[in-house]
Design a protein around this motif. Sequence first.
Motif, PDB file in Angstrom:
ATOM      1  N   ASN A 191      -9.720   4.616  -6.491  1.00  0.00           N
ATOM      2  CA  ASN A 191      -8.519   4.170  -7.302  1.00  0.00           C
ATOM      3  C   ASN A 191      -9.124   3.587  -8.441  1.00  0.00           C
ATOM      4  OD1 ASN A 191      -6.311   4.584  -5.770  1.00  0.00           O
ATOM      5  ND2 ASN A 191      -7.053   3.002  -4.424  1.00  0.00           N
TER       6      ASN A 191
ATOM      7  N   SER B 269       1.017   3.374  -3.258  1.00  0.00           N
ATOM      8  CA  SER B 269       0.268   4.881  -3.309  1.00  0.00           C
ATOM      9  C   SER B 269       1.356   6.057  -3.394  1.00  0.00           C
ATOM     10  CB  SER B 269      -0.472   4.970  -1.868  1.00  0.00           C
ATOM     11  OG  SER B 269       0.565   5.023  -0.836  1.00  0.00           O
TER      12      SER B 269
ATOM     13  N   ASN C 248       0.921  -1.226   0.010  1.00  0.00           N
ATOM     14  CA  ASN C 248       0.064  -0.021  -0.110  1.00  0.00           C
ATOM     15  C   ASN C 248       1.032   1.395   0.012  1.00  0.00           C
ATOM     16  OD1 ASN C 248      -2.235  -1.473   0.103  1.00  0.00           O
ATOM     17  ND2 ASN C 248      -2.857  -1.164   2.428  1.00  0.00           N
TER      18      ASN C 248
ATOM     19  N   ASN D  54       1.377   7.610   4.571  1.00  0.00           N
ATOM     20  CA  ASN D  54       0.048   7.405   3.445  1.00  0.00           C
ATOM     21  C   ASN D  54      -0.380   6.023   3.366  1.00  0.00           C
ATOM     22  OD1 ASN D  54      -1.374   8.566   1.750  1.00  0.00           O
ATOM     23  ND2 ASN D  54      -0.426   7.762  -0.046  1.00  0.00           N
ATOM     24  N   ASP D  55      -0.571   5.308   4.868  1.00  0.00           N
ATOM     25  CA  ASP D  55      -1.387   4.371   4.614  1.00  0.00           C
ATOM     26  C   ASP D  55      -2.149   4.279   6.077  1.00  0.00           C
ATOM     27  OD1 ASP D  55      -2.651   1.916   3.709  1.00  0.00           O
ATOM     28  OD2 ASP D  55      -1.129   0.517   4.568  1.00  0.00           O
TER      29      ASP D  55
ATOM     30  N   GLU E 294       2.322   6.317  -6.938  1.00  0.00           N
ATOM     31  CA  GLU E 294       1.450   7.033  -7.643  1.00  0.00           C
ATOM     32  C   GLU E 294       1.288   8.465  -7.510  1.00  0.00           C
ATOM     33  OE1 GLU E 294      -0.521   5.918 -10.088  1.00  0.00           O
ATOM     34  OE2 GLU E 294      -1.624   7.629 -10.203  1.00  0.00           O
TER      35      GLU E 294
END
Lengths: 247, 286
Positions: free
Chosen positions: B258, A43, A39, B111-112, A46
């Motif tokens: 997404n 992410s 993840n 970011n998770d 991206e």
Amino acid sequence: MTQSEFRAALLDPEGPLPAGLTDPEGRPAPKRFNVYRNNVTVSLTEALRQAFPVVRALVGEEFFTAMAQVHLRAHPPRSPLLMFYGEDMPAFLEGFAPVRHLGYLPDVARLELALRQSYHAAEAPPMPSELFGALGPDRLMRARIVFVPAVRLIRSRWPVHAIWAANARGEAPPTAATPQDTLITRPSYDPEPVLLPPGAGNFVAALLAGARLGEAIEQGPEFDLTATLTILMARGAIAQIQEGDAP
Amino acid sequence: MDPTTRHLPQRPGVGYKPQHFSNIIAGADPVKWLEIHAENYMGDGGRPIAQLRHLAERFPISVHGVGLSIGGEGPLDREHLARHRHLNDWLNPASFSEHLAWSTHGAEFLNDLLPLPYTEATLTRVADHIDEVQEALGRRMLLENPSVYLSFSGSHLDEIEFLGELARRTGCGLLLDVNNVYVSCTNRCTSPEDYIDRFPHALVGEIHLGGHDEDRDDSGRPLLIDAHGSEVVDPVWQLYARTIELGGPKPTLIEWDNDVPDWPVLATEAHRAARILDPVLERVTA
């Protein structure tokens, strides 16, 4: 297990897993931990892909993805505002051996970062151009220019404006390695990079740093003042002209 | 609209994506409210803020934070909390929610939505952070149940009891993500129906529905991954219907972050939620 241990394993795909993380039966569960690793990697890759479309076009998708993974492990985001992620990319590219032959790449990344900053900058109404002429030459030379927040200047010893335009807009690629100074303005909601006349970069940089118009002209080199001021006015770069001493 | 009466309607909403702006302005039916990720609207201006101002005149807005790291071991990021306060003050949204997770470590944002062990120490820390957020924003927040992939050997409290106790200590409400329930229960080899049946529905202010990916764990058992990149699957729709039967109609969000599809695909998902909500709404208002 602390969050510090979790974080270390998260950004090190080859590293050992933190103790105490298991499947429901209490057995080690690397594939489960890898969901988080994946993840984070996917992410952030991206986010970098979206931030640097022209860098991506210049090095190719596959290379960019591999490079992004090196980058994100060395430079994870320092803010939850991912729209600004990638601020370390220009410096990273300067030191990244596989792209050292692409000397212009860091400046292209700077241009792309500046476009994003401009996109998210605050609105400010540009000054009506009549006010410019109304001032008269003497008062004008002693005045300072206040730019709207969306303005950015990217100075480069490479033709980065042409490189950007060739990749982002399909324009003809540059034929010579001449320096280019690029002004970014945002006439409505979409930032627009415009090439400044040769020599005008010093002038605009001095204005951005708060110099009086006369001082900014005098420091040279020679450049086309009228063409440069026309660009600044026509693209709504100027918020106001400030007479007297700066507040 | 009187700001003091702002609330999310007990109808379908969608996660707002800029590519759908014109579709939404042209007619969003059956979508009656929009959710934004707070962090995407923390710039100083430009198109994102302009679009949000425009949409907020027409729709109730739910602000969903993805970066406060409420479960973080360290203190909350004060600068980020101040950005939330600024957004909250000018937008005055109908709802604010965040996650039972951590995402920041020191100065790094990962970011998770990273997992937490359910212990007394976690409970105290998370409750303190929720207090701080609610005080800073001057409003009650909703806390979302996570998607879980791992078990912590030191975790000894039940997730539902943990969430309920947080709500009791802080006065916060809960955001029930039904897809997360399905994902977590499958991954933990427990019953999602039992989870829904035991959940404190009176505390639920919003429901999330989204798609997930399927993988296998180290023993070859199903490992579901919260991905928000596909349609809601049938078992999650069934679980949602059970949730509405038990807890009554709730504002229900279709989350698709997404591989975002064209608007008609999202509208179809929203219609499907409406078909489950409508009969229950009619029954309770009759």
